[in-house]
Design a protein around this motif. Structure first.
Motif, mmCIF file in Angstrom:
data_model
loop_
_atom_site.group_PDB
_atom_site.id
_atom_site.type_symbol
_atom_site.label_atom_id
_atom_site.label_comp_id
_atom_site.label_asym_id
_atom_site.label_seq_id
_atom_site.Cartn_x
_atom_site.Cartn_y
_atom_site.Cartn_z
ATOM 1 N N MET A 149 0.831 -1.202 0.000
ATOM 2 C CA MET A 149 0.000 0.000 0.000
ATOM 3 C C MET A 149 0.870 1.259 0.000
ATOM 4 S SD MET A 149 -2.889 1.422 -0.139
ATOM 5 C CE MET A 149 -4.030 0.043 0.101
ATOM 6 N N GLU A 150 1.962 1.215 0.772
ATOM 7 C CA GLU A 150 2.857 2.373 0.821
ATOM 8 C C GLU A 150 3.417 2.686 -0.564
ATOM 9 O OE1 GLU A 150 6.590 4.029 3.498
ATOM 10 O OE2 GLU A 150 6.072 1.889 3.551
ATOM 11 N N LYS A 151 3.763 1.629 -1.316
ATOM 12 C CA LYS A 151 4.298 1.811 -2.663
ATOM 13 C C LYS A 151 3.213 2.321 -3.616
ATOM 14 C CE LYS A 151 6.714 -0.730 -6.311
ATOM 15 N NZ LYS A 151 7.236 -2.065 -6.746
ATOM 16 N N LYS A 152 2.003 1.800 -3.480
ATOM 17 C CA LYS A 152 0.905 2.219 -4.350
ATOM 18 C C LYS A 152 0.570 3.691 -4.169
ATOM 19 C CE LYS A 152 -1.707 -1.966 -5.421
ATOM 20 N NZ LYS A 152 -3.009 -2.652 -5.295
ATOM 21 N N LEU A 153 0.638 4.173 -2.932
ATOM 22 C CA LEU A 153 0.279 5.557 -2.659
ATOM 23 C C LEU A 153 1.236 6.550 -3.314
ATOM 24 C CD1 LEU A 153 -0.898 5.437 1.054
ATOM 25 C CD2 LEU A 153 -2.258 6.069 -0.922
ATOM 26 N N LYS A 154 2.404 6.098 -3.709
ATOM 27 C CA LYS A 154 3.351 6.961 -4.421
ATOM 28 C C LYS A 154 2.970 7.128 -5.889
ATOM 29 C CE LYS A 154 7.168 5.763 -1.330
ATOM 30 N NZ LYS A 154 8.493 5.096 -1.207
ATOM 31 N N ASN A 155 2.075 6.240 -6.351
ATOM 32 C CA ASN A 155 1.597 6.308 -7.735
ATOM 33 C C ASN A 155 0.432 7.304 -7.796
ATOM 34 O OD1 ASN A 155 0.428 5.912 -10.238
ATOM 35 N ND2 ASN A 155 0.659 3.687 -10.187
ATOM 36 N N PRO A 156 0.524 8.347 -8.637
ATOM 37 C CA PRO A 156 -0.564 9.348 -8.737
ATOM 38 C C PRO A 156 -1.926 8.722 -9.045
ATOM 39 C CG PRO A 156 1.381 10.097 -9.932
ATOM 40 C CD PRO A 156 1.650 8.669 -9.528
ATOM 41 N N HIS A 157 -1.912 7.575 -9.737
ATOM 42 C CA HIS A 157 -3.166 6.898 -10.069
ATOM 43 C C HIS A 157 -3.911 6.448 -8.820
ATOM 44 C CE1 HIS A 157 -5.980 4.558 -12.434
ATOM 45 N NE2 HIS A 157 -5.735 3.509 -11.678
ATOM 46 N N TRP A 158 -3.179 6.207 -7.733
ATOM 47 C CA TRP A 158 -3.773 5.729 -6.487
ATOM 48 C C TRP A 158 -3.940 6.848 -5.455
ATOM 49 C CZ3 TRP A 158 -5.714 0.992 -5.106
ATOM 50 C CH2 TRP A 158 -5.571 -0.016 -6.065
ATOM 51 N N LYS A 159 -3.869 8.095 -5.904
ATOM 52 C CA LYS A 159 -4.032 9.216 -4.983
ATOM 53 C C LYS A 159 -5.415 9.155 -4.342
ATOM 54 C CE LYS A 159 -4.076 14.263 -4.728
ATOM 55 N NZ LYS A 159 -3.994 15.527 -5.506
ATOM 56 N N PRO A 160 -5.512 9.267 -3.017
ATOM 57 C CA PRO A 160 -6.825 9.197 -2.352
ATOM 58 C C PRO A 160 -7.731 10.352 -2.779
ATOM 59 C CG PRO A 160 -5.025 8.958 -0.773
ATOM 60 C CD PRO A 160 -4.412 9.395 -2.051
ATOM 61 N N ASP A 161 -9.033 10.096 -2.806
ATOM 62 C CA ASP A 161 -9.990 11.168 -3.086
ATOM 63 C C ASP A 161 -10.025 12.175 -1.940
ATOM 64 O OD1 ASP A 161 -10.913 10.175 -5.572
ATOM 65 O OD2 ASP A 161 -12.085 8.661 -4.505
ATOM 66 N N PHE A 162 -9.799 11.696 -0.727
ATOM 67 C CA PHE A 162 -9.806 12.559 0.444
ATOM 68 C C PHE A 162 -8.591 12.225 1.323
ATOM 69 C CE2 PHE A 162 -14.215 11.933 -0.828
ATOM 70 C CZ PHE A 162 -14.646 13.246 -0.982
ATOM 71 N N GLY A 163 -7.977 13.251 1.869
ATOM 72 C CA GLY A 163 -6.857 13.046 2.772
ATOM 73 C C GLY A 163 -5.526 12.973 2.054
ATOM 74 N N PRO A 164 -4.434 13.018 2.819
ATOM 75 C CA PRO A 164 -3.084 13.013 2.230
ATOM 76 C C PRO A 164 -2.707 11.636 1.666
ATOM 77 C CG PRO A 164 -2.960 12.895 4.618
ATOM 78 C CD PRO A 164 -4.408 13.104 4.290
ATOM 79 N N ALA A 165 -1.841 11.651 0.662
ATOM 80 C CA ALA A 165 -1.351 10.402 0.057
ATOM 81 C C ALA A 165 -0.166 9.896 0.875
ATOM 82 C CB ALA A 165 -0.959 10.649 -1.397
ATOM 83 N N LYS A 166 -0.428 9.637 2.132
ATOM 84 C CA LYS A 166 0.613 9.191 3.051
ATOM 85 C C LYS A 166 0.145 7.945 3.766
ATOM 86 C CE LYS A 166 3.488 10.837 6.872
ATOM 87 N NZ LYS A 166 3.754 11.977 7.806
ATOM 88 N N PHE A 167 0.965 6.891 3.728
ATOM 89 C CA PHE A 167 0.572 5.615 4.314
ATOM 90 C C PHE A 167 0.720 5.657 5.839
ATOM 91 C CE2 PHE A 167 1.708 1.186 5.593
ATOM 92 C CZ PHE A 167 0.451 0.646 5.375
ATOM 93 N N ASN A 168 -0.323 5.239 6.524
ATOM 94 C CA ASN A 168 -0.320 5.150 7.978
ATOM 95 C C ASN A 168 -0.306 3.668 8.343
ATOM 96 O OD1 ASN A 168 -1.065 4.983 10.741
ATOM 97 N ND2 ASN A 168 -2.069 6.996 10.624
ATOM 98 N N ALA A 169 0.856 3.173 8.685
ATOM 99 C CA ALA A 169 1.008 1.732 8.943
ATOM 100 C C ALA A 169 0.161 1.263 10.113
ATOM 101 C CB ALA A 169 2.479 1.415 9.203
ATOM 102 N N ARG A 170 -0.109 2.146 11.048
ATOM 103 C CA ARG A 170 -0.872 1.758 12.233
ATOM 104 C C ARG A 170 -2.362 1.632 11.916
ATOM 105 N NH1 ARG A 170 -0.970 5.009 18.028
ATOM 106 N NH2 ARG A 170 -2.391 3.566 19.111
ATOM 107 N N SER A 171 -2.897 2.592 11.159
ATOM 108 C CA SER A 171 -4.334 2.611 10.871
ATOM 109 C C SER A 171 -4.715 1.832 9.618
ATOM 110 C CB SER A 171 -4.819 4.057 10.719
ATOM 111 O OG SER A 171 -4.551 4.800 11.882
ATOM 112 N N GLY A 172 -3.766 1.695 8.700
ATOM 113 C CA GLY A 172 -4.087 1.009 7.450
ATOM 114 C C GLY A 172 -4.906 1.913 6.543
ATOM 115 N N ALA A 173 -5.737 1.334 5.709
ATOM 116 C CA ALA A 173 -6.513 2.121 4.748
ATOM 117 C C ALA A 173 -7.882 1.503 4.542
ATOM 118 C CB ALA A 173 -5.773 2.201 3.409
ATOM 119 N N THR A 174 -8.833 2.340 4.227
ATOM 120 C CA THR A 174 -10.172 1.886 3.866
ATOM 121 C C THR A 174 -10.425 2.267 2.415
ATOM 122 O OG1 THR A 174 -10.993 2.178 6.122
ATOM 123 C CG2 THR A 174 -12.646 2.076 4.353
ATOM 124 N N VAL A 175 -10.759 1.295 1.601
ATOM 125 C CA VAL A 175 -10.990 1.542 0.180
ATOM 126 C C VAL A 175 -12.443 1.230 -0.143
ATOM 127 C CG1 VAL A 175 -10.335 0.957 -2.184
ATOM 128 C CG2 VAL A 175 -8.602 0.957 -0.376
#
Length: 465
Positions: free
Chosen positions: A1-27
């Motif tokens: 996920m951390e690597k994917k977030l560096k790809n502009p195609h995977w930029k989140p619709d809301f919030g920073p494009a920064k991976f939070n290892a503790r919280s993870g992600a909701t897609v």
């Protein structure tokens, strides 16, 4: 996920494009409704089904040459070579890959690089790869297989956007392609569910192909779709189980009663159903009669020039009719909501305030429902008036009755608006409702008089014969 977030195609619709290892992600994703759809052939030969599937699907197939015969995939594969880049759709051969890309875009209107990507071929290095040609339908995925249970081959299809590529058009093209191979499509099946609009539009399509009116009840349109698409071929197709969003009448509703039951129910010593529900019913009957005469007239000798308009009128009348039928119960429900508000406790200032607000909201709702009945009944009256003018002369009295009873819906709706206004405290609302009702009633009276004048004139002319 951390690597994917560096790809502009995977930029989140809301919030920073920064991976939070503790919280993870909701897609969360969304797409158009996918229709899983199978077309059945009168053969056990899987390759026939594959052949047709590849021609239908968006990504198409590998281009071939030589002795092809009935099954395209038996031909010799075409491949891209250095300084030799064939087009899969014609005899053009580009010296560079870009020449062929430009040719496909200009002459055949498709993006070759996108097509190769669908087949997981790198457009930057196509040498040695098979030449590709696109299929017929966008948003269509398909393969062929043999189904042991049915003893026949099927084209298994996923339609990822039925609004662009509807099932009935894919089916008709499959029938055409199968016929060229000496095959017959015996029917088709929906795997899972199909949205109401998808099968409703299919039914209208087949009615139009038959030169018949589309202004008929929903059930008739659905039945036509089921028969035309052969949806009962391999497994029973039960509309109430397979159609998502199928309009249905709930048990216990007024419109679920037969005629005698409804008349008896109205006659009982209860305030609802009353005039509001009957006004909606009157309007729906007016629309129904207008639709009936339109359908009786469309396509008949002497009325050819008006057939297109008559079919449109029938279709409009059906829609108005269905909305007014809902109004039969909506009026009773609105009145019951008002009664419930009156039963609220009033033991404290807060309770009294809440009760009064609920009563006022209930009264306004009890006004807006019959106002909608009035407007819809006016639409039914307008349709009936036009049908009186261009419909079958021998059915002019049916259209006339339609106009008369639609007017009853208009006036009945107005009565039920006005009777509820004295208890409303919002004076601006009262003024707006009275002004609106006055305008609607005047317009309806004029239309009715025009319609009845025409009816009498036609009757008098027929009597002279």
């Amino acid at each position: 996920m951390e690597k994917k977030l560096k790809n502009p195609h995977w930029k989140p619709d809301f919030g920073p494009a920064k991976f939070n290892a503790r919280s993870g992600a909701t897609v969360i994703g969304a797409r158009e409704f996918l229709i899983a759809y199978n077309i059945t052939l009168n053969t056990r030969e899987k390759q026939y089904a594959m052949d047709i599937a590849f021609e239908l699907r968006e990504k198409g197939r590998s281009a071939r040459q030589g002795e092809i015969g009935d099954i395209y995939m038996r031909g010799e594969l075409l491949k891209y070579q250095k300084e030799h880049y064939p087009c899969g759709d014609c005899s053009f051969v580009g010296k560079t890959f870009q020449e062929t890309v430009d040719h496909c875009q200009q002459e055949h209107q498709y993006d070759l690089t996108e097509l190769l990507s669908m087949h997981e071929i790198d457009p930057q290095n196509p040498v040695g790869q098979s030449v590709k040609t696109p299929g017929i339908f966008k948003h269509c995925k398909a393969i062929g297989w043999f189904v042991e249970e049915y003893g026949r081959a099927q084209i298994s299809i996923n339609l990822t956007n039925y609004k662009i590529t509807p099932a009935h058009l894919v089916l008709e093209k499959a029938r055409e392609l199968a016929l060229k191979k000496g095959l017959i499509v015996t029917g088709s099946e929906i795997v899972g569910l199909i949205p109401f609009q998808a099968i409703y539009q299919a039914g209208k399509y087949y009615l139009e192909k038959q030169g018949r009116s589309i202004g008929v009840p929903v059930k008739d349109i659905i039945d036509i779709a089921i028969y035309s698409m052969g949806l009962n071929d391999v497994t029973p197709f039960k509309p109430e189980e397979k159609i998502l969003g199928l309009p249905q009448i709930e048990r216990g509703k007024l419109i679920s009663m037969n005629t005698a039951e409804l008349v008896h129910e109205v006659s009982r010593e209860t305030p609802a159903p009353g005039g509001g529900s009957i006004a909606a019913l009157a309007g729906s009957l007016g629309a129904a009669l207008a639709s009936m005469v339109s359908n009786l007239t469309a396509g008949k000798k002497g009325y050819e020039k008006d057939t297109k308009e008559l079919i449109q009128l029938a279709d409009q009348a059906q829609q108005v009719k269905d909305q007014l039928l809902k109004g039969v119960d909506e009026d009773t429900d609105a009145f019951n909501a008002y009664l419930e508000a009156r039963r609220l406790p009033q033991n404290s200032p807060e309770e009294k305030k809440f009760r009064e607000e609920a009563i006022q909201n209930g009264l306004k709702e009890a006004v807006m429902v019959p106002l909608n009945t009035t407007r819809l009944s006016l639409e039914a009256l307008k349709i009936a008036r036009r049908v009186v003018e261009i419909g079958n002369r021998n059915s002019v009295t049916d259209a006339g009755v339609g106009a008369q009873i639609a007017f009853t819906g208009v006036r009945g709706g107005i009565f039920n608006v006005l009777i509820n206004l004295p208890q409303v405290t919002d004076q601006q609302f009262i003024k707006e409702m009275k002004d609106t009702c006055s305008k609607l009633e005047q317009e309806a009276e004029k239309i009715l008089q025009d319609a009845l004048k025409t009816v009498h004139a036609v009757i008098a002319k027929l009597s002279e014969k």
